[in-house]
Design an enzyme around this catalytic site. Structure first.
Site, PDB file in Angstrom:
ATOM      1  N   MET A  55     -22.104 -17.085  42.287  1.00 23.60           N
ATOM      2  CA  MET A  55     -21.738 -16.017  41.379  1.00 23.60           C
ATOM      3  C   MET A  55     -20.272 -15.643  41.599  1.00 23.60           C
ATOM      4  O   MET A  55     -19.963 -14.504  41.835  1.00 23.60           O
ATOM      5  CB  MET A  55     -22.660 -14.830  41.634  1.00 23.60           C
ATOM      6  CG  MET A  55     -22.355 -13.620  40.813  1.00 23.60           C
ATOM      7  SD  MET A  55     -22.266 -13.855  39.053  1.00 23.60           S
ATOM      8  CE  MET A  55     -23.816 -14.610  38.742  1.00 23.60           C
ATOM      9  N   PRO A  56     -19.372 -16.607  41.573  1.00 21.05           N
ATOM     10  CA  PRO A  56     -17.965 -16.264  41.737  1.00 21.05           C
ATOM     11  C   PRO A  56     -17.415 -15.482  40.548  1.00 21.05           C
ATOM     12  O   PRO A  56     -17.847 -15.656  39.413  1.00 21.05           O
ATOM     13  CB  PRO A  56     -17.272 -17.618  41.850  1.00 21.05           C
ATOM     14  CG  PRO A  56     -18.350 -18.574  42.222  1.00 21.05           C
ATOM     15  CD  PRO A  56     -19.589 -18.050  41.575  1.00 21.05           C
ATOM     16  N   LEU A  57     -16.473 -14.620  40.848  1.00 13.29           N
ATOM     17  CA  LEU A  57     -15.705 -13.879  39.851  1.00 13.29           C
ATOM     18  C   LEU A  57     -14.247 -14.215  40.112  1.00 13.29           C
ATOM     19  O   LEU A  57     -13.756 -14.002  41.220  1.00 13.29           O
ATOM     20  CB  LEU A  57     -15.968 -12.381  39.991  1.00 13.29           C
ATOM     21  CG  LEU A  57     -15.165 -11.444  39.106  1.00 13.29           C
ATOM     22  CD1 LEU A  57     -15.493 -11.677  37.638  1.00 13.29           C
ATOM     23  CD2 LEU A  57     -15.447  -9.995  39.498  1.00 13.29           C
ATOM     24  N   THR A  64     -13.838 -13.901  44.087  1.00 12.69           N
ATOM     25  CA  THR A  64     -14.812 -13.098  44.827  1.00 12.69           C
ATOM     26  C   THR A  64     -16.135 -13.847  44.800  1.00 12.69           C
ATOM     27  O   THR A  64     -16.596 -14.271  43.738  1.00 12.69           O
ATOM     28  CB  THR A  64     -14.973 -11.703  44.193  1.00 12.69           C
ATOM     29  OG1 THR A  64     -13.680 -11.085  44.099  1.00 12.69           O
ATOM     30  CG2 THR A  64     -15.868 -10.824  45.045  1.00 12.69           C
TER      31      THR A  64
END
Length: 125
Positions: free
Chosen positions: A1-3, A71
């Site tokens: 779930m990278p941002l 993130t």
């Protein structure tokens, strides 16, 4: 779930920006096992007066420098992060042709309870 948040100087064509997004997504899929469709990325373009990269740490950066902040869940290993840095640099070098010296990457670890991907629910807590 990278941002991901990417910052760069304004003025590059859409194909150049799309190549950055495509390369980052591919690098995350290959090194962090990010699932298909897990793409949450923004690019912010800045006028030259609002974007500055120095030559600290013996790296001579050009006006094509990109700042990439990622993130991720706090479960990634140091080895995964190192592989990610190398893969991003390689892919962005291939397309759109960004020099390795111009790829600045920062990874932030966030606990799973710090994420809500929609509907006001902490899906991973």
């Amino acid at each position: 779930m990278p941002l991901l948040h990417i910052a760069m100087r304004a003025g590059k064509p859409e194909a150049y920006r799309q190549a950055i997004l495509d390369g980052l997504y591919r690098a995350m899929r290959e090194t962090l096992n990010v699932p298909e469709g897990d793409e949450f990325m923004t690019i912010s373009e800045h006028e030259p007066a609002n974007f500055r990269c120095g030559d600290a740490y013996s790296v001579e950066r050009s006006n094509d420098a990109v700042l990439i902040q990622i993130t991720v869940f706090a479960s990634r290993t140091a080895e995964q992060k190192k592989a990610l840095y190398r893969r991003i640099t390689d892919l962005l070098g291939e397309n759109p042709g960004i020099r390795a010296e111009d790829v600045f990457i920062n990874v932030l670890d966030a606990p799973k309870e710090n994420w809500s991907v929609g509907n006001g629910i902490a899906q991973f807590a």
